[in-house]
Scaffold this motif. Structure first.
Motif, PDB file in Angstrom:
ATOM      1  N   LYS A 257       0.823  -1.216   0.000  1.00 31.98           N
ATOM      2  CA  LYS A 257       0.000   0.000   0.000  1.00 31.98           C
ATOM      3  C   LYS A 257       0.852   1.258   0.000  1.00 31.98           C
ATOM      4  CE  LYS A 257      -4.117  -2.037   2.143  1.00 31.98           C
ATOM      5  NZ  LYS A 257      -5.082  -1.964   3.281  1.00 31.98           N
ATOM      6  N   LYS A 258       1.948   1.248   0.763  1.00 31.06           N
ATOM      7  CA  LYS A 258       2.832   2.408   0.820  1.00 31.06           C
ATOM      8  C   LYS A 258       4.266   1.920   0.847  1.00 31.06           C
ATOM      9  CE  LYS A 258       3.860   6.613   3.432  1.00 31.06           C
ATOM     10  NZ  LYS A 258       3.603   7.393   4.673  1.00 31.06           N
ATOM     11  N   PRO A 259       5.008   2.174  -0.181  1.00 25.80           N
ATOM     12  CA  PRO A 259       4.773   3.072  -1.322  1.00 25.80           C
ATOM     13  C   PRO A 259       3.857   2.512  -2.402  1.00 25.80           C
ATOM     14  CG  PRO A 259       6.873   1.984  -1.589  1.00 25.80           C
ATOM     15  CD  PRO A 259       6.353   1.561  -0.246  1.00 25.80           C
ATOM     16  N   GLY A 260       3.482   1.229  -2.330  1.00 23.16           N
ATOM     17  CA  GLY A 260       2.591   0.626  -3.314  1.00 23.16           C
ATOM     18  C   GLY A 260       3.307  -0.383  -4.187  1.00 23.16           C
ATOM     19  N   LEU A 261       2.614  -1.468  -4.516  1.00 25.20           N
ATOM     20  CA  LEU A 261       3.204  -2.510  -5.363  1.00 25.20           C
ATOM     21  C   LEU A 261       3.566  -1.966  -6.734  1.00 25.20           C
ATOM     22  CD1 LEU A 261       3.974  -5.464  -5.798  1.00 25.20           C
ATOM     23  CD2 LEU A 261       1.591  -5.928  -6.431  1.00 25.20           C
ATOM     24  N   HIS A 262       2.799  -1.012  -7.230  1.00 29.75           N
ATOM     25  CA  HIS A 262       3.107  -0.453  -8.544  1.00 29.75           C
ATOM     26  C   HIS A 262       4.468   0.252  -8.531  1.00 29.75           C
ATOM     27  CE1 HIS A 262       1.203   2.791  -6.273  1.00 29.75           C
ATOM     28  NE2 HIS A 262       1.742   3.655  -7.092  1.00 29.75           N
ATOM     29  N   ARG A 263       4.806   0.890  -7.413  1.00 27.49           N
ATOM     30  CA  ARG A 263       6.104   1.561  -7.317  1.00 27.49           C
ATOM     31  C   ARG A 263       7.255   0.557  -7.182  1.00 27.49           C
ATOM     32  NH1 ARG A 263       6.606   6.967  -6.662  1.00 27.49           N
ATOM     33  NH2 ARG A 263       4.693   8.169  -6.350  1.00 27.49           N
ATOM     34  N   THR A 264       7.059  -0.490  -6.381  1.00 26.39           N
ATOM     35  CA  THR A 264       8.137  -1.474  -6.212  1.00 26.39           C
ATOM     36  C   THR A 264       8.389  -2.233  -7.507  1.00 26.39           C
ATOM     37  OG1 THR A 264       6.677  -3.240  -5.384  1.00 26.39           O
ATOM     38  CG2 THR A 264       7.587  -1.705  -3.757  1.00 26.39           C
TER      39      THR A 264
END
Length: 423
Positions: A257-264
């Protein structure tokens, strides 16, 4: 936990060096196996970790380095298409992670459950491990891949088996931080045995300069090489998700959620793309480093910055790279007997942990065909020459597994699950 983020600088530096020590064995072993430059791998691991930290706003304490999942396709692609074209395929694999990151941002994680369920990922990972088993055996016996004897059999076995035994003992009986470095322990013992038997080429080490630029390689884009390597990126993508969840369970934070799977995912993709741009191996999050984070209870992401800086610094020491490249093949072969089997075991564990029922015809068909296509050498196409079209090995089995999963009836268990909303 907040106190951990206020560590004095000297402690951050020492912790960073320790994290690199934990990751070091696997980091350099992968390029040594595939014939890539270990100094380039050190540089791209450090660079990739820094890029990952920028994308994730330095919130996740992970270290990115050489991915073992790509060993098979890189070795085969180098032989068939050359190093530059292989690096173009590695860059394309990084784009896959980036695409998945954008898709997760827009659609949530539900589509991943549908596209890459355990019944697909499990046999593909098993194939990745077992497809390389003959090469590990040849290396342990001192033979080239074609069976040519490079080191006398008895000498090779006197080197490879102590290396394997040491790796096993440290992995099973090691305590504390030492349990996390079985590869380094095995390499040290194997290298010592090789030195004793006089099969280490010390002339190259002596001739190498102390400081030198890594041998970077610019990529070329060959659609066959890209098609050969890209499908393999799907398995490490799932491994990435598992790694992020694992480090979150260690630190007590939800990084999905933070920073988010899309960012990782985007950070991992950017790191792998940068590696391909410079001639390095694809990157992935390292479970060994997650284990070290858990053991030391130091959750400060800044320590990974220092680990990355140390990795980049080592990349410019020419004698260090020559020393790594002088490690005889039986040393690596002995350790690979464990590592390739471990990769296959991870695939089996994926099927077991998710309770994939192989008594169901659908699951049995997917797993069976995937394993035979991945390990048996099935070729679909007119060949693998420069002007031919053909798919074989891991690339073929990954595509076939995904296609069977999507086409066969019964692929709707992913629907209405939590996490299907955009992240």
């Amino acid at each position: 936990m907040q106190d951990e983020f206020n560590d004095p600088l000297w402690r951050q530096i020492i912790s960073g060096a320790q994290m690199l020590f934990v990751a070091f064995g696997a980091l350099v072993l992968m390029p040594l196996i595939t014939g890539l430059d270990p100094n380039v791998a050190l540089f791209t691991a450090g660079l990739g970790t820094l890029l990952f930290q920028i994308v994730t706003r330095r919130q996740v304490p992970v270290f990115l380095a050489s991915s073992f999942a790509f060993i098979t396709p890189i070795i085969l692609a180098k032989d068939q298409f050359g190093l530059a074209a292989t690096m173009g395929g590695v860059m394309a694999a990084g784009f896959v992670y980036t695409f998945l990151g954008f898709a997760v941002k827009l659609k949530g994680t539900g589509f991943i459950d549908r596209l890459l369920p355990p019944v697909v990922i499990g046999p593909v990972i098993i194939s990745i491990g077992l497809a390389m088993a003959p090469i590990a055996a040849h290396m342990a016996m001192g033979h080239a891949e074609d069976g040519t004897e490079l080191i006398h059999y008895q000498t090779a076995m006197m080197i490879s088996m102590p290396a394997l035994l040491t790796t096993l003992i440290v992995a099973v009986f090691g305590k504390g931080i030492f349990r996390l470095v079985p590869i380094i322990a095995g390499v040290l013992v194997g290298f010592a045995m090789a030195f004793y038997f006089g099969v280490v080429d010390t002339a190259k080490i002596a001739a190498a300069p102390w400081f030198a630029l890594p041998h970077f390689t610019a990529p070329e884009f060959n659609w066959q090489a890209i098609l050969f390597i890209v499908p393999v990126a799907l398995a490490p993508a799932i491994e990435h998700i598992g790694g992020v969840i694992a480090v979150g369970s260690v630190t007590g934070r939800d990084y999905l959620k933070k920073p988010g799977l899309h960012r990782t995912l985007f950070g991992d993709g950017l790191a792998t793309t940068a590696a391909g741009l410079l001639g390095g191996p694809p990157n992935t999050t390292y479970a060994e480093v997650t284990g070290a984070v858990m053991l030391t209870k130091n959750y400060n992401p800044k320590i990974m910055t220092w680990a990355a800086i140390f990795a980049i610094s080592l990349a410019f020491i020419g004698k260090f790279g020559a020393l790594l490249q002088s490690i005889p093949i039986p040393v690596m072969g002995g350790i690979l007997c464990l590592l390739f089997g471990s990769i296959a075991a991870v695939g089996m564990n994926t099927l077991i942990r998710h309770q994939v029922d192989l008594s169901e015809a659908r699951n049995l068909v997917i797993v069976s065909v995937t394993l035979v296509f991945g390990i048996g050498g099935v070729l679909i196409g007119t060949g693998m020459g420069p002007e031919d079209f053909g798919l074989k090995g891991i690339a073929l089995c990954a595509i076939v597994a995904i296609a069977l999963n999507l086409l066969l009836p019964g692929n709707d268990s992913w629907k209405n699950k939590k996490g299907d909303e955009p992240i």
